[in-house]
Design a protein around this motif. Sequence first.
Motif, PDB file in Angstrom:
ATOM      1  N   ILE A 187       8.103 -22.370   4.310  1.00 30.97           N
ATOM      2  CA  ILE A 187       7.422 -22.893   2.733  1.00 30.97           C
ATOM      3  C   ILE A 187       6.398 -24.430   3.671  1.00 30.97           C
ATOM      4  CG2 ILE A 187       7.652 -23.968   0.842  1.00 30.97           C
ATOM      5  CD1 ILE A 187       8.686 -21.191   0.815  1.00 30.97           C
ATOM      6  N   TYR A 188       5.062 -24.118   3.385  1.00 29.18           N
ATOM      7  CA  TYR A 188       3.998 -24.870   3.834  1.00 29.18           C
ATOM      8  C   TYR A 188       3.607 -25.598   2.994  1.00 29.18           C
ATOM      9  CZ  TYR A 188       4.590 -23.497   8.603  1.00 29.18           C
ATOM     10  OH  TYR A 188       5.253 -23.289  10.071  1.00 29.18           O
ATOM     11  N   GLU A 189       2.770 -26.726   2.932  1.00 25.95           N
ATOM     12  CA  GLU A 189       2.148 -27.582   1.850  1.00 25.95           C
ATOM     13  C   GLU A 189       0.812 -27.160   1.643  1.00 25.95           C
ATOM     14  OE1 GLU A 189       2.350 -31.585   2.888  1.00 25.95           O
ATOM     15  OE2 GLU A 189       4.598 -31.750   2.968  1.00 25.95           O
ATOM     16  N   LEU A 190       0.263 -26.969   0.423  1.00 23.66           N
ATOM     17  CA  LEU A 190      -0.945 -26.409   0.111  1.00 23.66           C
ATOM     18  C   LEU A 190      -2.070 -27.502   0.679  1.00 23.66           C
ATOM     19  CD1 LEU A 190      -2.724 -24.207  -1.118  1.00 23.66           C
ATOM     20  CD2 LEU A 190      -2.225 -25.053  -3.466  1.00 23.66           C
ATOM     21  N   GLU A 191      -1.584 -28.565   0.465  1.00 22.59           N
ATOM     22  CA  GLU A 191      -2.598 -29.839   0.603  1.00 22.59           C
ATOM     23  C   GLU A 191      -2.989 -29.665   2.209  1.00 22.59           C
ATOM     24  OE1 GLU A 191      -0.309 -31.020  -2.797  1.00 22.59           O
ATOM     25  OE2 GLU A 191       0.040 -30.230  -1.007  1.00 22.59           O
ATOM     26  N   SER A 192      -1.908 -29.536   3.154  1.00 25.86           N
ATOM     27  CA  SER A 192      -2.402 -29.490   4.601  1.00 25.86           C
ATOM     28  C   SER A 192      -3.369 -28.373   4.602  1.00 25.86           C
ATOM     29  CB  SER A 192      -0.871 -29.282   5.343  1.00 25.86           C
ATOM     30  OG  SER A 192      -0.028 -30.194   5.125  1.00 25.86           O
ATOM     31  N   LEU A 193      -3.226 -27.078   4.079  1.00 24.80           N
ATOM     32  CA  LEU A 193      -4.100 -25.891   4.269  1.00 24.80           C
ATOM     33  C   LEU A 193      -5.439 -26.331   3.611  1.00 24.80           C
ATOM     34  CD1 LEU A 193      -4.817 -22.958   4.686  1.00 24.80           C
ATOM     35  CD2 LEU A 193      -3.791 -22.722   2.513  1.00 24.80           C
ATOM     36  N   PHE A 194      -5.324 -27.200   2.741  1.00 24.22           N
ATOM     37  CA  PHE A 194      -6.893 -27.703   1.946  1.00 24.22           C
ATOM     38  C   PHE A 194      -7.431 -28.675   3.239  1.00 24.22           C
ATOM     39  CE2 PHE A 194      -9.727 -30.607   0.136  1.00 24.22           C
ATOM     40  CZ  PHE A 194     -10.220 -29.716  -0.994  1.00 24.22           C
ATOM     41  N   VAL A 195      -6.708 -29.461   3.850  1.00 28.24           N
ATOM     42  CA  VAL A 195      -7.253 -30.309   4.829  1.00 28.24           C
ATOM     43  C   VAL A 195      -7.728 -29.696   6.121  1.00 28.24           C
ATOM     44  CG1 VAL A 195      -6.532 -32.266   6.475  1.00 28.24           C
ATOM     45  CG2 VAL A 195      -5.687 -32.312   4.303  1.00 28.24           C
ATOM     46  N   HIS A 196      -7.071 -28.699   6.559  1.00 27.44           N
ATOM     47  CA  HIS A 196      -7.766 -28.007   7.813  1.00 27.44           C
ATOM     48  C   HIS A 196      -8.741 -27.054   7.356  1.00 27.44           C
ATOM     49  CE1 HIS A 196      -4.533 -28.837  10.809  1.00 27.44           C
ATOM     50  NE2 HIS A 196      -3.597 -28.760   9.894  1.00 27.44           N
ATOM     51  N   LEU A 197      -9.103 -26.537   6.227  1.00 27.80           N
ATOM     52  CA  LEU A 197     -10.074 -25.827   5.763  1.00 27.80           C
ATOM     53  C   LEU A 197     -11.272 -26.686   5.571  1.00 27.80           C
ATOM     54  CD1 LEU A 197      -8.678 -23.462   3.089  1.00 27.80           C
ATOM     55  CD2 LEU A 197      -9.506 -22.910   5.307  1.00 27.80           C
ATOM     56  N   ALA A 198     -10.894 -27.973   5.141  1.00 32.56           N
ATOM     57  CA  ALA A 198     -12.085 -29.024   4.875  1.00 32.56           C
ATOM     58  C   ALA A 198     -12.665 -29.339   6.098  1.00 32.56           C
ATOM     59  CB  ALA A 198     -11.570 -30.302   3.768  1.00 32.56           C
ATOM     60  N   ASN A 199     -11.692 -29.657   7.070  1.00 34.71           N
ATOM     61  CA  ASN A 199     -12.314 -30.523   8.360  1.00 34.71           C
ATOM     62  C   ASN A 199     -13.054 -29.175   8.970  1.00 34.71           C
ATOM     63  OD1 ASN A 199     -10.679 -32.598   8.168  1.00 34.71           O
ATOM     64  ND2 ASN A 199      -8.888 -31.637   9.224  1.00 34.71           N
ATOM     65  N   GLU A 200     -13.229 -27.991   8.834  1.00 34.62           N
ATOM     66  CA  GLU A 200     -13.993 -27.141   9.340  1.00 34.62           C
ATOM     67  C   GLU A 200     -15.093 -26.601   8.379  1.00 34.62           C
ATOM     68  OE1 GLU A 200     -15.445 -24.468  12.249  1.00 34.62           O
ATOM     69  OE2 GLU A 200     -13.735 -25.812  12.336  1.00 34.62           O
ATOM     70  N   LEU A 201     -14.885 -26.684   7.210  1.00 35.51           N
ATOM     71  CA  LEU A 201     -16.171 -26.134   6.402  1.00 35.51           C
ATOM     72  C   LEU A 201     -16.975 -27.222   5.903  1.00 35.51           C
ATOM     73  CD1 LEU A 201     -14.211 -23.252   4.495  1.00 35.51           C
ATOM     74  CD2 LEU A 201     -15.591 -23.016   6.379  1.00 35.51           C
ATOM     75  N   PHE A 202     -16.329 -28.513   5.321  1.00 35.53           N
ATOM     76  CA  PHE A 202     -16.897 -29.526   4.976  1.00 35.53           C
ATOM     77  C   PHE A 202     -18.125 -30.269   5.970  1.00 35.53           C
ATOM     78  CE2 PHE A 202     -14.172 -31.323   1.732  1.00 35.53           C
ATOM     79  CZ  PHE A 202     -14.246 -30.198   0.830  1.00 35.53           C
ATOM     80  N   LYS A 203     -18.158 -29.492   7.184  1.00 33.86           N
ATOM     81  CA  LYS A 203     -19.240 -30.106   8.113  1.00 33.86           C
ATOM     82  C   LYS A 203     -20.524 -29.449   7.594  1.00 33.86           C
ATOM     83  CE  LYS A 203     -16.196 -29.647  11.848  1.00 33.86           C
ATOM     84  NZ  LYS A 203     -15.842 -28.929  13.359  1.00 33.86           N
ATOM     85  N   LYS A 204     -20.620 -28.352   6.639  1.00 34.63           N
ATOM     86  CA  LYS A 204     -21.993 -28.062   6.030  1.00 34.63           C
ATOM     87  C   LYS A 204     -22.214 -28.717   4.808  1.00 34.63           C
ATOM     88  CE  LYS A 204     -21.006 -23.503   8.442  1.00 34.63           C
ATOM     89  NZ  LYS A 204     -20.880 -22.039   8.211  1.00 34.63           N
TER      90      LYS A 204
END
Length: 527
Positions: free
Chosen positions: A250-267
């Motif tokens: 069971i993983y945290e959804l907030e952690s998934l959001f952080v890693h996606l944002a670190n990659e996609l918020f660059k754009k």
Amino acid sequence: MPKNKSKSAFFFFMADWKKREEAHGRVFSNGFKDVQQDPECNAEWQGLTKQEKGRFEAMAKNDKITSQISDKGKKTSLGESLIMLQLKEKEAIMFIKNMQENIKVIIDTAVNLNFLAELKFCFVHVNWFFCMIVNNTPQYFPAEYTFGVFSLKNGIEDVHHTIVSAKIPLGYRREALEISQNSHKIPVEYEGGETDFAVMYDKLANFLESRKIVDQYPYLFTRKTFTREAQSLIARLCDAAQQDKEQFKIYELESLFVHLANELFKKRKDRDMDLIPVYAHKIFENYTYRFDKGFECHFHKYVDGGPEYCSTSVLQQWAWTLCDEFCAPLNIEMQPGIHQPDRFDRNPNHFDKRSLVSMMNNLRVRDVPQATAGTDGVLSMTGVSEQHRWNRSSRTYQEEMRRRNESKPVQVIDCSKFQDGTSTSNDKSSITESASKPAKISNVERTEYLNERPLRPPNIDPRTYITSVEDLIPTDDENFPPIGGRGVSNRSRTFQLRKAPLGKGSITINFLHVTVNDFIYYTMYFL
């Protein structure tokens, strides 16, 4: 004193096998000796896969750690060993570290292979009836749960939903009724739901079987506040089916959001990279999609507040939140019903909540044209003219002019001429005449306007006009004899003048008390 010997994985398997065989009517008179010598038991143990043996190996590992702890170690007020608590804390820290590393590896691999839009994630949400404490650990009795497969390209692709109708244990029915009434509204022991947790596990395993990666179930993501509920559900299902719960993470959804944002918020230029961790914990608490209908389960479609608490609807809300943030950087076109709720009705005259809010935000006050010659001047941005105000008022312009013409002007009399004999006028005769005569003013003309009401008489107690109370005091001792005991003659009584406390902004009021034999008091106020 001999050391405590820990039990092996085979011992826990024999205990489980013995329990199952005794349920079918078999009897083992010599206990584990007969079980160990039974060929069926050994054959089944040899036929277990590595994954099936993992559950018993985990039991042996926990037993080994427990046996290494001395019984004389310090314990908390709840009876927990401090050493065990420290080990659990280290395990929790290690779990979070591994979670962050695993999510990062998944995201980086998908970015390098250019299939991040098609990458699938599994979400889980659980509604529960009550919570019980077992071995100082909270366990939640599930009422409803939903597992969903999500990708940024296709949204929620598949859903596994279950309503639990298992029997509530004795003593927890009242709590279950209260929680159900205040949240998900699922009736206790609902007819039509699942009652056997082993069957629930089999259906869940079949749902996740095709999503396995190298004989491992996919990671299950949920919000940090719902982690305990999801872990308790997995533990209950695995215990009922006699499976290892360690195979589910069971993983945290907030952690998934952080890693996606670190990659996609660059754009994206409208996002601050330094605030991503805080933004990740707040984005899922917004009310953006909480009340959107049409995506609930078959039960919550007819329940008040269904979209807010339904597990299936909650998964849709999480999916739409992620699509709002990450579909644009991946050049994914937002489609209603997939990446966002389908809020538009076929009726062109129908307006939804979001469109109405957008219209209100775009409202502006138009510039009012200036008044031209021959037209009434504009007094405000509403376009109301002065003539319109006069026409709608209680008194028209003609009535006001007539009232002013028929009224007499106010005559002002300078009283200083009659007091000190001085005047600023040039008429010296009038000054000497006014100085020689006493100041008498009588019959001063007073202007009365139309529709004018007389002044209201002052609300004053008539007793305050009394200036002397000598006539009111009885002085006849024959008619009013003195009171016995401490009573004295009325003539010997004197008036006592009490002074009011003085202070800034206060008014001094003197109270004059008059005492008579029949204890009647008269109070006089002097300002």
